[in-house]
Design a protein around this motif. Structure first.
Motif, PDB file in Angstrom:
ATOM      1  N   UNK A 160     -24.053 -33.226  59.167  1.00  6.65           N
ATOM      2  CA  UNK A 160     -24.927 -33.634  58.080  1.00  6.65           C
ATOM      3  C   UNK A 160     -26.363 -33.271  58.421  1.00  6.65           C
ATOM      4  N   UNK A 161     -27.179 -33.143  57.396  1.00  7.71           N
ATOM      5  CA  UNK A 161     -28.582 -32.825  57.606  1.00  7.71           C
ATOM      6  C   UNK A 161     -29.352 -32.980  56.305  1.00  7.71           C
ATOM      7  N   UNK A 162     -30.618 -32.606  56.335  1.00 10.82           N
ATOM      8  CA  UNK A 162     -31.486 -32.702  55.170  1.00 10.82           C
ATOM      9  C   UNK A 162     -32.101 -31.344  54.897  1.00 10.82           C
ATOM     10  N   UNK A 163     -32.062 -30.940  53.643  1.00  9.49           N
ATOM     11  CA  UNK A 163     -32.652 -29.666  53.228  1.00  9.49           C
ATOM     12  C   UNK A 163     -33.893 -29.938  52.389  1.00  9.49           C
ATOM     13  N   UNK A 164     -35.006 -29.374  52.800  1.00  7.91           N
ATOM     14  CA  UNK A 164     -36.260 -29.399  52.058  1.00  7.91           C
ATOM     15  C   UNK A 164     -36.726 -30.819  51.726  1.00  7.91           C
ATOM     16  N   UNK A 170     -23.755 -32.136  53.650  1.00  4.58           N
ATOM     17  CA  UNK A 170     -22.655 -32.501  54.557  1.00  4.58           C
ATOM     18  C   UNK A 170     -21.624 -31.376  54.545  1.00  4.58           C
ATOM     19  N   UNK A 171     -21.291 -30.900  55.724  1.00  6.58           N
ATOM     20  CA  UNK A 171     -20.260 -29.871  55.868  1.00  6.58           C
ATOM     21  C   UNK A 171     -18.969 -30.572  56.279  1.00  6.58           C
ATOM     22  N   UNK A 172     -17.963 -30.618  55.404  1.00  9.27           N
ATOM     23  CA  UNK A 172     -16.710 -31.290  55.747  1.00  9.27           C
ATOM     24  C   UNK A 172     -16.065 -30.694  56.999  1.00  9.27           C
ATOM     25  N   UNK A 173     -15.310 -31.500  57.708  1.00  4.88           N
ATOM     26  CA  UNK A 173     -14.660 -31.038  58.934  1.00  4.88           C
ATOM     27  C   UNK A 173     -13.700 -29.889  58.659  1.00  4.88           C
ATOM     28  N   UNK A 174     -13.055 -29.909  57.505  1.00  3.34           N
ATOM     29  CA  UNK A 174     -12.120 -28.823  57.174  1.00  3.34           C
ATOM     30  C   UNK A 174     -12.848 -27.498  57.055  1.00  3.34           C
ATOM     31  N   UNK A 175     -14.047 -27.544  56.480  1.00  2.00           N
ATOM     32  CA  UNK A 175     -14.832 -26.312  56.346  1.00  2.00           C
ATOM     33  C   UNK A 175     -15.280 -25.816  57.705  1.00  2.00           C
ATOM     34  N   UNK A 176     -15.683 -26.748  58.569  1.00  2.00           N
ATOM     35  CA  UNK A 176     -16.118 -26.345  59.905  1.00  2.00           C
ATOM     36  C   UNK A 176     -14.956 -25.752  60.689  1.00  2.00           C
ATOM     37  N   UNK A 177     -13.762 -26.336  60.513  1.00  2.00           N
ATOM     38  CA  UNK A 177     -12.594 -25.843  61.229  1.00  2.00           C
ATOM     39  C   UNK A 177     -12.208 -24.442  60.782  1.00  2.00           C
ATOM     40  N   UNK A 178     -12.466 -24.150  59.496  1.00  2.00           N
ATOM     41  CA  UNK A 178     -12.125 -22.832  58.960  1.00  2.00           C
ATOM     42  C   UNK A 178     -13.250 -21.821  59.160  1.00  2.00           C
ATOM     43  N   UNK A 179     -14.299 -22.250  59.853  1.00  2.00           N
ATOM     44  CA  UNK A 179     -15.462 -21.383  60.112  1.00  2.00           C
ATOM     45  C   UNK A 179     -16.161 -20.945  58.840  1.00  2.00           C
ATOM     46  N   UNK A 180     -15.989 -21.743  57.755  1.00  2.00           N
ATOM     47  CA  UNK A 180     -16.683 -21.415  56.511  1.00  2.00           C
ATOM     48  C   UNK A 180     -18.190 -21.522  56.675  1.00  2.00           C
ATOM     49  N   UNK A 181     -18.604 -22.435  57.535  1.00  2.27           N
ATOM     50  CA  UNK A 181     -20.030 -22.670  57.691  1.00  2.27           C
ATOM     51  C   UNK A 181     -20.768 -21.446  58.204  1.00  2.27           C
ATOM     52  N   UNK A 182     -20.051 -20.555  58.904  1.00  7.37           N
ATOM     53  CA  UNK A 182     -20.714 -19.378  59.466  1.00  7.37           C
ATOM     54  C   UNK A 182     -21.189 -18.426  58.383  1.00  7.37           C
ATOM     55  N   UNK A 183     -20.550 -18.472  57.213  1.00  2.00           N
ATOM     56  CA  UNK A 183     -20.903 -17.550  56.141  1.00  2.00           C
ATOM     57  C   UNK A 183     -21.711 -18.211  55.040  1.00  2.00           C
TER      58      UNK A 183
END
Length: 264
Positions: A160-164, A170-183
């Protein structure tokens, strides 16, 4: 046996410093009954009054201010004019904090100048502390101004974090596991890889009000423009739920506008 010698700081008597000038006049004020204790009590009463006014402004804004979920806000110009002057100035600061996520510290003369425009029959735009005000015939629109420092674009987000200062992400754990966050990219709509003609712009709002709205895209193109709809077939991605966004609520007391001689 230790000996201590008294030392005097020369700057304490230098009248170019405010603390020195205040020390000099305190004795005169006390002769007129304005002791430090009475000044302290007066400051406490003023603080209570300010808190009461801030509460009134909060109630006014909930009925007068319409917040678009992608960032900008608007208010009825006629209803704004009908407010007492002091409440109008405090409302302007509240609106700036709402759309920028930052606590403004405008000078009183800046607030009064903008208020004069909004209470007149003039149309046009005026910036204040990172917010852009556009006065129309029936509404006043306000949004986060890009200026020289537009919102940053984030990559490689996790957790989780804050933008601007305006949105929790919030990046769900499933997305992080699938490396979606990298793109994934999180940034302002003005920097997203999408054409203006592919956006279904909200009716009744200036298009420029959404330049700093949050948008999410990946290496293939736009995933979604947060709350600003795209035309069918644009920016389709299986990562559309890889990032959750939520507005950051306004917290804390509003600061008074500063001027050379007086505050709100």
């Amino acid at each position: 046996l230790r000996l201590y010698f008294w030392c005097r700081e020369p700057s304490n008597d230098d009248q170019k410093y405010k603390r020195s000038r205040l020390r000099r006049i305190m004795s005169l004020l006390e002769q007129e009954g304005l002791t430090a204790e009475r000044l302290f009590e007066t400051a406490g009463r003023m603080r209570r009054s300010r808190e009461a006014l801030d509460s009134v402004v909060d109630n006014i804004s909930s009925g007068l201010l319409e917040n678009h979920r992608s960032g900008p806000a608007r208010m009825d110009r006629g209803r704004y004019r009908d407010l007492p002057a002091d409440l109008r100035l405090r409302l302007l600061k509240h609106v700036v904090q709402t759309v920028t996520g930052r606590r403004p510290e405008p000078r009183l003369r800046q607030l009064e100048s903008l208020d004069a425009i909004l209470c007149s029959d003039r149309f046009g735009r005026q910036s204040l502390c990172g917010a852009m005000f556009e006065a129309g015939s029936g509404f006043v629109w306000v949004w986060r101004e890009a200026g020289r420092t537009p919102p940053e674009t984030l990559t490689g987000m996790t957790g989780i974090g804050v933008w601007d200062c305006r949105y929790h992400y919030r990046v769900p754990e499933t997305a992080a596991a699938e490396n979606c966050r990298e793109t994934l990219r999180l940034g302002p709509l003005m920097h997203a890889p999408v054409s203006s003609k592919d956006i279904i712009w909200p009716q009744g709002w200036p298009r420029s009000a959404f330049e700093c709205s949050p948008a999410v895209w990946d290496e293939q193109g736009l995933v979604l423009a947060q709350m600003v709809c795209l035309k069918t077939g644009t920016g389709e991605s299986n990562h559309s739920r890889s990032l959750d966004l939520e507005r950051v609520p306004i917290r804390g007391k509003l600061l008074g506008g500063r001027d050379d001689k007086e505050d709100l």
